[in-house]
Design a protein around this motif. Sequence first.
Motif, short mmCIF file in Angstrom:
data_model
loop_
_atom_site.label_atom_id
_atom_site.label_comp_id
_atom_site.label_asym_id
_atom_site.label_seq_id
_atom_site.Cartn_x
_atom_site.Cartn_y
_atom_site.Cartn_z
N MET A 1 0.85 -1.18 0.00
CA MET A 1 0.00 0.00 0.00
C MET A 1 0.89 1.24 0.00
N VAL A 2 0.56 2.20 -0.85
CA VAL A 2 1.29 3.46 -0.95
C VAL A 2 0.39 4.57 -0.42
N ARG A 3 0.93 5.39 0.47
CA ARG A 3 0.19 6.54 0.98
C ARG A 3 0.56 7.75 0.13
N LYS A 4 -0.47 8.46 -0.37
CA LYS A 4 -0.25 9.65 -1.18
C LYS A 4 -0.88 10.86 -0.50
N GLY A 5 -0.12 11.92 -0.41
CA GLY A 5 -0.64 13.19 0.07
C GLY A 5 -0.48 14.22 -1.04
N PHE A 6 -1.44 15.12 -1.14
CA PHE A 6 -1.39 16.13 -2.21
C PHE A 6 -2.20 17.34 -1.80
N LYS A 7 -2.00 18.44 -2.51
CA LYS A 7 -2.79 19.63 -2.25
C LYS A 7 -3.33 20.22 -3.54
N MET A 8 -4.49 20.86 -3.39
CA MET A 8 -5.18 21.53 -4.49
C MET A 8 -5.73 22.83 -3.91
N LYS A 9 -6.38 23.66 -4.73
CA LYS A 9 -6.89 24.92 -4.21
C LYS A 9 -8.25 25.26 -4.80
N LEU A 10 -9.14 25.70 -3.90
CA LEU A 10 -10.48 26.15 -4.29
C LEU A 10 -10.47 27.62 -4.67
N TYR A 11 -11.46 28.00 -5.46
CA TYR A 11 -11.72 29.41 -5.71
C TYR A 11 -12.48 29.97 -4.50
N PRO A 12 -12.30 31.25 -4.21
CA PRO A 12 -13.00 31.86 -3.08
C PRO A 12 -14.52 31.67 -3.18
N GLY A 37 -7.66 0.79 -7.25
CA GLY A 37 -6.86 0.52 -6.06
C GLY A 37 -6.83 1.62 -5.02
N GLY A 38 -7.72 2.58 -5.09
CA GLY A 38 -7.76 3.66 -4.10
C GLY A 38 -8.60 3.27 -2.88
N ARG A 39 -8.08 3.56 -1.71
CA ARG A 39 -8.78 3.27 -0.45
C ARG A 39 -8.47 4.39 0.54
N ASN A 40 -9.32 4.49 1.55
CA ASN A 40 -9.06 5.40 2.67
C ASN A 40 -8.78 6.82 2.18
N TYR A 41 -9.65 7.33 1.34
CA TYR A 41 -9.49 8.63 0.68
C TYR A 41 -10.13 9.72 1.54
N THR A 49 -6.78 29.48 3.78
CA THR A 49 -6.05 29.58 2.51
C THR A 49 -6.80 28.99 1.33
N LEU A 50 -7.88 28.26 1.61
CA LEU A 50 -8.65 27.52 0.60
C LEU A 50 -7.85 26.39 -0.04
N VAL A 51 -6.79 25.97 0.63
CA VAL A 51 -6.01 24.83 0.15
C VAL A 51 -6.67 23.55 0.64
N LEU A 52 -6.83 22.61 -0.28
CA LEU A 52 -7.35 21.28 0.01
C LEU A 52 -6.17 20.34 0.17
N TYR A 53 -6.18 19.55 1.22
CA TYR A 53 -5.14 18.56 1.44
C TYR A 53 -5.77 17.19 1.32
N GLY A 54 -5.28 16.40 0.37
CA GLY A 54 -5.83 15.08 0.14
C GLY A 54 -4.90 13.99 0.62
N TYR A 55 -5.52 12.88 1.02
CA TYR A 55 -4.78 11.69 1.43
C TYR A 55 -5.50 10.49 0.85
N ILE A 56 -4.75 9.61 0.23
CA ILE A 56 -5.33 8.37 -0.28
C ILE A 56 -4.28 7.28 -0.19
N GLU A 57 -4.74 6.08 0.03
CA GLU A 57 -3.88 4.90 -0.02
C GLU A 57 -4.19 4.17 -1.31
N VAL A 58 -3.14 3.84 -2.06
CA VAL A 58 -3.32 3.13 -3.33
C VAL A 58 -2.52 1.84 -3.32
N GLU A 59 -3.05 0.84 -3.99
CA GLU A 59 -2.40 -0.47 -4.05
C GLU A 59 -1.15 -0.43 -4.92
N ASP A 60 -1.23 0.30 -6.03
CA ASP A 60 -0.14 0.30 -7.02
C ASP A 60 -0.16 1.66 -7.72
#
Length: 104
Positions: A1-12, A37-41, A49-60
Amino acid sequence: MVRKGFKMKLYPGMEKEYEKRHNELWQEMKDMIHEYGGRNYTIFLDKETLVLYGYIEVEDLEKWDKSADTAINRKWWDFMADIMETNPDNSPVCIDLQEVFHLD
């Protein structure tokens, strides 16, 4: 399992709409995420800041990366493009985060 973290941004002003759309996430999107293969999203919002922080676990990672090219994913990107920062193909501007600590 690979843990992925990422960020995105919303408009006001799009915080409630973003949450609404995800609370009504299409079944086809849920199925695609699991199929690739995405889980635990989880996605978190920094309201200041309107920054979105994402976390997902992927199999591959290779398999997960292919999910971007699915028709349902492209349709979702188009649906979300009016409320968040996107690239010319309507994919969200998404910056991967480096994992620096993890504890089970």
